[in-house]
Design a protein around this motif. Structure first.
Motif, PDB file in Angstrom:
ATOM      1  N   ILE A   1       0.821  -1.198   0.000  1.00 13.00           N
ATOM      2  CA  ILE A   1       0.000   0.000   0.000  1.00 13.00           C
ATOM      3  C   ILE A   1       0.866   1.263   0.000  1.00 13.00           C
ATOM      4  O   ILE A   1       0.394   2.367   0.208  1.00 13.00           O
ATOM      5  CB  ILE A   1      -0.989  -0.008   1.186  1.00 13.00           C
ATOM      6  CG1 ILE A   1      -2.053   1.072   1.019  1.00 13.00           C
ATOM      7  CG2 ILE A   1      -0.268   0.077   2.522  1.00 13.00           C
ATOM      8  CD1 ILE A   1      -3.264   0.913   1.900  1.00 13.00           C
ATOM      9  N   ARG A   2       2.153   1.080  -0.218  1.00 14.54           N
ATOM     10  CA  ARG A   2       3.111   2.198  -0.308  1.00 14.54           C
ATOM     11  C   ARG A   2       3.192   2.976   0.995  1.00 14.54           C
ATOM     12  O   ARG A   2       3.287   4.195   0.999  1.00 14.54           O
ATOM     13  CB  ARG A   2       2.745   3.129  -1.453  1.00 14.54           C
ATOM     14  CG  ARG A   2       3.652   2.987  -2.663  1.00 14.54           C
ATOM     15  CD  ARG A   2       3.483   4.059  -3.702  1.00 14.54           C
ATOM     16  NE  ARG A   2       4.672   4.140  -4.557  1.00 14.54           N
ATOM     17  CZ  ARG A   2       5.707   4.915  -4.310  1.00 14.54           C
ATOM     18  NH1 ARG A   2       5.706   5.678  -3.249  1.00 14.54           N
ATOM     19  NH2 ARG A   2       6.741   4.927  -5.134  1.00 14.54           N
ATOM     20  N   TYR A   3       3.181   2.255   2.097  1.00 12.51           N
ATOM     21  CA  TYR A   3       3.389   2.842   3.412  1.00 12.51           C
ATOM     22  C   TYR A   3       4.778   2.458   3.908  1.00 12.51           C
ATOM     23  O   TYR A   3       5.392   1.503   3.426  1.00 12.51           O
ATOM     24  CB  TYR A   3       2.358   2.304   4.411  1.00 12.51           C
ATOM     25  CG  TYR A   3       0.996   2.964   4.378  1.00 12.51           C
ATOM     26  CD1 TYR A   3       0.718   4.049   3.559  1.00 12.51           C
ATOM     27  CD2 TYR A   3      -0.029   2.478   5.194  1.00 12.51           C
ATOM     28  CE1 TYR A   3      -0.544   4.632   3.550  1.00 12.51           C
ATOM     29  CE2 TYR A   3      -1.296   3.060   5.192  1.00 12.51           C
ATOM     30  CZ  TYR A   3      -1.545   4.138   4.371  1.00 12.51           C
ATOM     31  OH  TYR A   3      -2.788   4.730   4.360  1.00 12.51           O
ATOM     32  N   THR A   4       5.230   3.194   4.911  1.00 15.46           N
ATOM     33  CA  THR A   4       6.368   2.715   5.690  1.00 15.46           C
ATOM     34  C   THR A   4       5.835   1.676   6.665  1.00 15.46           C
ATOM     35  O   THR A   4       4.622   1.560   6.880  1.00 15.46           O
ATOM     36  CB  THR A   4       7.029   3.851   6.476  1.00 15.46           C
ATOM     37  OG1 THR A   4       6.095   4.353   7.445  1.00 15.46           O
ATOM     38  CG2 THR A   4       7.458   4.985   5.552  1.00 15.46           C
ATOM     39  N   GLU A   5       6.736   0.935   7.293  1.00 15.55           N
ATOM     40  CA  GLU A   5       6.306  -0.064   8.272  1.00 15.55           C
ATOM     41  C   GLU A   5       5.597   0.604   9.452  1.00 15.55           C
ATOM     42  O   GLU A   5       4.583   0.103   9.954  1.00 15.55           O
ATOM     43  CB  GLU A   5       7.509  -0.865   8.749  1.00 15.55           C
ATOM     44  CG  GLU A   5       7.142  -2.162   9.444  1.00 15.55           C
ATOM     45  CD  GLU A   5       8.329  -3.086   9.618  1.00 15.55           C
ATOM     46  OE1 GLU A   5       8.141  -4.159  10.224  1.00 15.55           O
ATOM     47  OE2 GLU A   5       9.440  -2.749   9.162  1.00 15.55           O
ATOM     48  N   ALA A   6       6.088   1.762   9.867  1.00 18.61           N
ATOM     49  CA  ALA A   6       5.467   2.488  10.984  1.00 18.61           C
ATOM     50  C   ALA A   6       4.077   2.982  10.619  1.00 18.61           C
ATOM     51  O   ALA A   6       3.142   2.922  11.435  1.00 18.61           O
ATOM     52  CB  ALA A   6       6.350   3.662  11.398  1.00 18.61           C
ATOM     53  N   GLU A   7       3.906   3.471   9.395  1.00 18.19           N
ATOM     54  CA  GLU A   7       2.585   3.936   8.945  1.00 18.19           C
ATOM     55  C   GLU A   7       1.591   2.782   8.901  1.00 18.19           C
ATOM     56  O   GLU A   7       0.430   2.924   9.298  1.00 18.19           O
ATOM     57  CB  GLU A   7       2.698   4.581   7.564  1.00 18.19           C
ATOM     58  CG  GLU A   7       3.380   5.930   7.566  1.00 18.19           C
ATOM     59  CD  GLU A   7       3.626   6.472   6.172  1.00 18.19           C
ATOM     60  OE1 GLU A   7       3.749   7.702   6.024  1.00 18.19           O
ATOM     61  OE2 GLU A   7       3.717   5.658   5.211  1.00 18.19           O
ATOM     62  N   TYR A   8       2.062   1.637   8.421  1.00 12.53           N
ATOM     63  CA  TYR A   8       1.181   0.470   8.331  1.00 12.53           C
ATOM     64  C   TYR A   8       0.782  -0.023   9.723  1.00 12.53           C
ATOM     65  O   TYR A   8      -0.394  -0.318   9.977  1.00 12.53           O
ATOM     66  CB  TYR A   8       1.887  -0.644   7.559  1.00 12.53           C
ATOM     67  CG  TYR A   8       1.037  -1.873   7.350  1.00 12.53           C
ATOM     68  CD1 TYR A   8       0.060  -1.916   6.363  1.00 12.53           C
ATOM     69  CD2 TYR A   8       1.216  -3.009   8.152  1.00 12.53           C
ATOM     70  CE1 TYR A   8      -0.722  -3.040   6.174  1.00 12.53           C
ATOM     71  CE2 TYR A   8       0.432  -4.132   7.976  1.00 12.53           C
ATOM     72  CZ  TYR A   8      -0.531  -4.139   6.978  1.00 12.53           C
ATOM     73  OH  TYR A   8      -1.315  -5.257   6.799  1.00 12.53           O
ATOM     74  N   ASP A   9       1.739  -0.096  10.635  1.00  9.42           N
ATOM     75  CA  ASP A   9       1.441  -0.546  11.995  1.00  9.42           C
ATOM     76  C   ASP A   9       0.457   0.403  12.679  1.00  9.42           C
ATOM     77  O   ASP A   9      -0.456  -0.036  13.389  1.00  9.42           O
ATOM     78  CB  ASP A   9       2.734  -0.656  12.811  1.00  9.42           C
ATOM     79  CG  ASP A   9       3.623  -1.796  12.352  1.00  9.42           C
ATOM     80  OD1 ASP A   9       3.125  -2.678  11.625  1.00  9.42           O
ATOM     81  OD2 ASP A   9       4.816  -1.795  12.715  1.00  9.42           O
ATOM     82  N   TRP A  10       0.642   1.707  12.487  1.00 10.60           N
ATOM     83  CA  TRP A  10      -0.286   2.685  13.062  1.00 10.60           C
ATOM     84  C   TRP A  10      -1.694   2.467  12.504  1.00 10.60           C
ATOM     85  O   TRP A  10      -2.681   2.514  13.255  1.00 10.60           O
ATOM     86  CB  TRP A  10       0.183   4.110  12.758  1.00 10.60           C
ATOM     87  CG  TRP A  10      -0.676   5.171  13.393  1.00 10.60           C
ATOM     88  CD1 TRP A  10      -0.452   5.812  14.583  1.00 10.60           C
ATOM     89  CD2 TRP A  10      -1.923   5.689  12.892  1.00 10.60           C
ATOM     90  NE1 TRP A  10      -1.477   6.689  14.849  1.00 10.60           N
ATOM     91  CE2 TRP A  10      -2.391   6.640  13.826  1.00 10.60           C
ATOM     92  CE3 TRP A  10      -2.681   5.443  11.750  1.00 10.60           C
ATOM     93  CZ2 TRP A  10      -3.588   7.344  13.656  1.00 10.60           C
ATOM     94  CZ3 TRP A  10      -3.880   6.141  11.573  1.00 10.60           C
ATOM     95  CH2 TRP A  10      -4.312   7.076  12.509  1.00 10.60           C
TER      96      TRP A  10
END
Length: 336
Positions: A239-248
């Motif tokens: 989804i073109r997120y960073t890992e931190a963005e996805y976890d949030w």
């Protein structure tokens, strides 16, 4: 009576079977081949206008409509059939910044074999799930002068490799993109961009949904189809997120859904609202701490739940499902 060893074997088999990913399929018997061309090499190795003229004629034959788009729309050098195009293209390849970009492309992507294998595998997965889908015949790389990442035609894919040199690259640090865009100009997002471009151009078509729900379902289907093409790619990249963005986003899913329901947005047609939740941005305005496009993320989770609860539904069936309410009814975030 079963021994402890046999019980353990049965238990391991049961756990593996229950946790298996339906998209992690064996495509070793799927037949698919495509060609790869590197137009940046052929262009930047020219030493004169006359050599560029000769190369242009060859590239038109190889790239056809994609090369026409590249020269006219991407580089804005006019028609590749104009008598003067060789001169314009020679100016392009002798520009100091563009020469630096080409050098960096060679450093980062000089050996493209690993990427080629990943791309072929990606389209084998697409063929497995959607046997009637259009498939590319050729992928062409080039230097797009920082204008386009990936573009698709009905039979070709074009990739501007300089768009994936990384935020620390000496040129990307200087170009006028927003910081949140530069941060994701990384090679790790290349595969998902290829899948995304091909699906929108040749499989699903552009999003025509007018309601919040229809946008959720469209992007949910799109992300699920990308998941099907790239099952082994980390989820945050899909989804073109960073890992931190996805976890949030995962941790906040329930709260965001309750917020959407409380605001009665599910069937909203407010264009400003749709832009806030589904278009590229550094954050989703109004939801503190969120990444951009949180509506796409929510749609993906909705579609994943629908597919998990309806194991008889194939990827092809999903893309044909036009009753959004059917998909909506299955969606219940864990803490709702």
């Amino acid at each position: 009576m079963l021994s402890r060893k046999n019980l353990l074997i049965i238990l391991i088999f049961f756990i593996t079977a229950c946790s298996s990913d339906r998209l992690d399929v064996d495509v070793s018997d799927v037949e698919f081949e495509m060609q790869f061309e590197h137009f940046e090499d052929e262009m930047f190795n020219c030493k004169s206008v006359s050599e560029m003229d000769a190369a242009n004629k060859q590239l038109v034959e190889k790239g056809q409509e994609l090369y026409e788009f590249y020269v006219f729309d991407v580089l804005r050098a006019g028609s590749p059939y104009d008598d003067s195009v060789g001169t314009y293209l020679y100016y392009f390849i002798t520009d100091t910044t563009m020469k630096m970009a080409y050098q960096d492309i060679r450093t980062e992507f000089g050996d493209f074999s690993e990427e080629e294998d990943q791309i072929v595998d990606m389209f084998k997965h697409l063929k497995y799930h959607l046997p009637k889908a259009l498939l590319p015949e050729k992928l062409i790389t080039y230097n797009s002068a920082f204008n386009y990442g990936v573009v698709s035609t009905p039979n070709k894919i074009g990739v501007g490799l300089e768009m994936y040199l990384g935020p620390e690259n000496r040129i990307i640090q200087q170009v006028g993109f927003p910081v949140y865009v530069k941060d994701k100009m990384k090679s790790e997002y290349l595969m998902v961009d290829i899948a995304h471009s091909w699906l929108i151009t040749n499989v699903m078509g552009e999003n025509k949904g007018e309601t919040f729900l229809s946008q959720m379902v469209y992007y949910g289907k799109l992300r699920y189809a990308i998941d099907a093409m790239l099952p082994n790619l980390p989820d945050h990249l899909k989804i073109r997120y960073t890992e931190a963005e996805y976890d949030w986003s995962l941790a906040s899913e329930d709260d965001i859904w309750l917020y959407i329901l409380d605001m009665n947005w599910v069937y909203s047609t407010d264009m400003k609202l749709l832009l806030r939740f589904f278009e590229e941005a550094p954050t989703t305005v109004g939801i503190e701490g969120s990444p951009g496009r949180i509506g796409q993320f929510m749609g993906w989770q909705m579609v994943k739940q629908y597919m998990e609860k309806n194991e008889e539904v194939s990827v092809a069936d999903l893309l044909l499902q036009d009753n959004e309410t059917v998909i909506l009814k299955t969606y219940k975030p864990d803490n709702e």
